[in-house]
Write a protein that holds these residues in place. Structure first.
Motif: not given
Lengths: 360, 442
Positions: A61-65, A206-208, A212-216, A218-224
């Protein structure tokens, strides 16, 4: 009635609780109808399932290994072992599990903070270091953590009300391995409901998005960083609960149980089952629990020597792994889901009116 | 995430019905337990089922995985001669990969699924420690554990079903320590220890005699294959006699490092780490062929011995083992590990025989406690089994290795844990020969 069912379907929480209830009934029926030995296997499947469930949320879901979930399980297991040193300890198991979760959560937060800054192979490397280092801690603090021999876990007596309840519901006396299996599976159900709810809700979205795309995102206001750390903490908490169940099942917390192999096994479970799917994590855990003993038994009854039969298990396990990756690259659940969706799409194109509500 | 359950109602109903049925059936099922309890698990009129856990795969497998093949060959040999009291021995071996967690799982399997009468010869200190309490709680005899830790015999009250077999590491440390104090009083002694029970118990024994001669103590953690710091540590303190208590891999590793750094002390490896054939092959493998792996690799090294090994082909016991292996063994040569397994199996057959026709778990324990010290067998010194101690073989002799063979430097010396004196064995255990048919009788 029909309206109410539809309402239940729409409500995520209600649906998960309903599934949990069905799961609980299945667990009771299965646990009561199989032998004590199979019940210890079920308990093993429960702790692998819980840890794999947590890992699949993190990775799928979050893409961290993470290659360090075995170490997080070790923290849960050692916490439980320290809380259950002899038969005099009157701490209820539920509190022990909560304590294991809390301690692992703290460690998970610390690791997660570091992990949030890392990507791909660097993250894998950092968590790998965790997997290698944690068993070493037990060796270093030999006096308190028991060194190579590990710490014994003494299960307290089964509470009387549990015995009474079990007898009332099933009409059988509750054996110790049944009890452990129940504790394991109840924990698994609770953890899975929580994980499923989190994934289905805002946090999961948010996790997804971060995956899927860090930049978008972040643009959507999610604190990475926040999203990553929270995912890691949730996942670590699940690993802590799994560690506690492992300690109850094996009745021992020893460093050799938490080698890198365990972390890789968990990863294998979620890859086999299908990344990001809790059902997949459960299927993966089932495969890893039952496959080796089944293969060894088959090998032995086919006339192989004990050593050859023992060597057959890792071989078949490897072959299954290769086969799944070649034939069902999305994992067992992922590929099944894909197949179902494909057939649903075909049906929809032929008769669009009948499929309302089937596809997600 | 939106899976839909169609027809959820009927499913619940079915489950509830099943549950209700299970509940009804439960009353009847319990009553059969009463009859089963009267029988001893794993024992029928013509079979007795026993089990053991060993590392058959993984890092500890080389050497150790051969032990159960030796035991199996001997049990097959006994079965061919009619078994013990008319019972065939069915021996189930499980792999635990030397991982205590797995040991716990497979021991569960042995006890609950295979319903073994006893576990026999299961290997390893951390591994068997993880199941000792479980087996004792369940009343399953944990016979002849393949490990020299003290815990298999020094606490009979808490572990009444557990028995050791091989000499314990403390006694071995004492015997080695006394010999060094008497024969090499000027040596500067360095200790090379595995950092667990093995090293701890042995150090306790050695220090009773050569405490003031010790100039350096180095410990390694099993699993960490870099022992260069430890060997350099011994070299820096100028130790000229190294007493090493370690597993075979670490004999090879320490020899390799010493070769590299030009360190040439007198090496003294405890029995557990000194099998010349295995160490030789490990040396060759670890050095990628740079060191010749034949059994002369350990020439001049001192060690101990408590059962005759393959380097003694004239010994009547070794001849028996050779015959058993030729008739019933799998592929491969007779090795010291296989002899170890056979010697252990021989002792267990003695125990079964002594326990009599009506085999029970308590009966087995009692028979071993009563008669164990008098059993003839391959062991050079007698067992210490009694109602107060479940310790195994009481002594050993010291050897120097020459071309893969051991040249005895002492008689068989016997002792016990704690302050017990070291004496020369006068029981004649080292000189007995196996009975004609190779199967012990009481």
């Amino acid at each position: 009635m029909r309206d109410r069912i539809t309402a239940v379907r729409r409500n995520v929480l209600a649906r998960h609780l309903f599934l949990a209830l069905v799961g609980l009934l299945v667990v009771v029926v299965v646990v009561e109808s199989i032998s004590d030995y199979r019940n210890t296997q079920l308990a093993s499947m429960a702790y692998l399932g819980i840890a794999a469930g947590g890992l699949t949320v993190l990775t799928g879901t979050n893409g961290q290994l993470s290659l360090g979930h075995g170490a997080l399980m070790a923290i849960g297991a050692y916490t439980s072992a320290l809380l259950l040193p002899d038969s005099d300890s009157s701490l209820p198991l539920s509190l022990v599990i909560l304590a294991a979760v809390a301690v692992t959560l703290v460690v998970g937060a610390a690791v997660g903070l570091a992990a949030a800054r890392l990507h791909g192979p660097y993250l894998a490397g950092a968590t790998l270091a965790l997997a290698v280092a944690v068993p070493g801690i037990a060796l270093y603090f030999k006096e308190t953590l028991g060194g190579e021999q590990g710490l014994r876990v003494v299960m307290p007596d089964i509470p009387v009300w549990v015995l009474d309840l079990a007898f009332f519901v099933t009409g059988q006396d509750l054996s110790r391995s049944r009890y452990t299996a129940y504790v394991g599976w109840l924990t698994l159900i609770v953890v899975f409901v929580l994980l499923a709810n989190l994934s289905a809700g805002r946090t999961g979205r948010r996790w997804r998005a971060v995956r899927d795309d860090e930049v978008s995102a972040e643009l959507a206001g999610i604190d990475l960083g926040r999203a990553r750390v929270s995912a890691f903490m949730v996942s670590a908490a699940a690993a802590g609960a799994a560690g506690a169940i492992l300690a109850f099942t094996v009745k021992l917390a020893a460093p050799s149980a938490f080698t890198l192999t365990l972390s890789l096994t968990l990863l294998a479970a979620i890859v086999l089952g299908g990344l990001g799917s809790l059902a997949g994590a459960l299927i993966g855990a089932a495969l890893l629990t039952f496959l080796p003993s089944v293969v060894t038994d088959v090998g032995r009854s086919a006339g192989l020597s004990d050593i050859q039969a023992a060597e057959l298990a890792p071989l078949v396990y490897g072959l299954v792994m290769v086969a799944v990756i070649l034939l069902a690259p999305a994992g067992i659940v992922g590929s099944l889901r894909g197949a179902v969706q494909r057939s649903a799409t075909t049906r929809r194109t032929t008769s669009p009116t009948t499929t309302k509500g089937t596809a997600s | 995430m939106t899976r839909h359950i169609r027809g959820g109602g009927p499913l619940v109903a079915t489950l509830a019905a099943t549950l209700a049925l299970t509940a009804c059936g439960a009353g009847g099922r319990d009553s059969s337990d009463g009859e089963a309890a009267a029988d001893t698990p794993g024992v029928t009129d013509d079979t007795v089922t026993i089990g053991g856990t060993f590392p058959l795969t993984g890092v500890a497998a080389p050497g150790y995985s051969e032990i159960p093949t030796g035991a199996q060959a001997y049990f097959d040999y006994v079965n061919e001669q009619g078994g013990v009291h008319g019972r065939q021995i069915d021996y189930i071996v499980k792999d635990d990969g030397y991982n205590p967690t797995t040991t716990s799982t497979v021991t569960n399997e042995l006890v609950l699924k295979d319903e073994v009468f006893a576990t026999v010869g299961s290997l390893g200190t951390p591994t068997q420690a993880s199941v000792a309490d479980y087996l004792n709680d369940e009343g399953v005899p944990q016979m002849m554990v393949s490990s020299g830790s003290l815990q298999w015999g020094d606490d009979v009250e808490n572990r009444p079903m557990t028995f050791g077999w091989q000499p314990d590491y403390e006694s071995e440390g004492k015997i080695i320590g006394q010999w060094v104090a008497e024969n090499m009083p000027d040596a500067k002694v360095g200790l090379f220890l595995q950092d667990d029970d093995l090293g701890e118990d042995a150090e306790k024994g050695v220090r009773q005699y050569v405490d003031d001669q010790i100039v350096a103590v180095e410990r390694y953690t099993s699993g960490n294959t870099d022992v260069a710091p430890q060997v350099s540590g011994l070299q820096a303190k100028k130790a000229d006699l190294v007493l090493a208590f370690n597993t075979p891999s670490y004999t090879a590793l320490s020899q390799l490092v010493a070769l590299k750094t030009g360190y040439k002390p007198q090496w003294f490896y405890a029995n557990i780490g000194s099998d010349p054939a295995l160490v030789g092959s490990l040396l060759e493998r670890f050095s990628e062929g740079a060191v010749d792996g034949d059994s002369t690799a350990l020439d001049g090294v001192m060690t101990t011995e408590y059962i005759p090994g393959v380097d003694n082909p004239e010994d009547p016991w070794v001849q028996l083992w050779q015959k058993v292996w030729d008739e019933h063994g799998e592929d491969g040569e007779l090795t010291n590990y296989r002899i170890y397994g056979m010697s252990q199996a021989y002792a267990f057959v003695q125990a079964l025989d002594a326990a009599g026709e009506d085999l029970t778990r308590e009966g087995l324990v009692e028979a071993v406690e009563e008669g164990g010290t008098d059993w003839d067998g391959p062991q050079l010194a007698p067992f210490r089994y009694s109602a107060d101690s479940h310790m195994g073989i009481s002594g050993m002799r010291i050897l120097e290795l020459e071309g893969g063979k051991g040249k005895p430097l002492t008689d068989v010396l016997v002792t016990d844990i704690g302050d017990a004196e070291i004496t020369t064995d006068d029981s004649g255990s080292a000189d007995d020969a196996p009975p004609e048919n190779g199967v012990p009788t009481s």
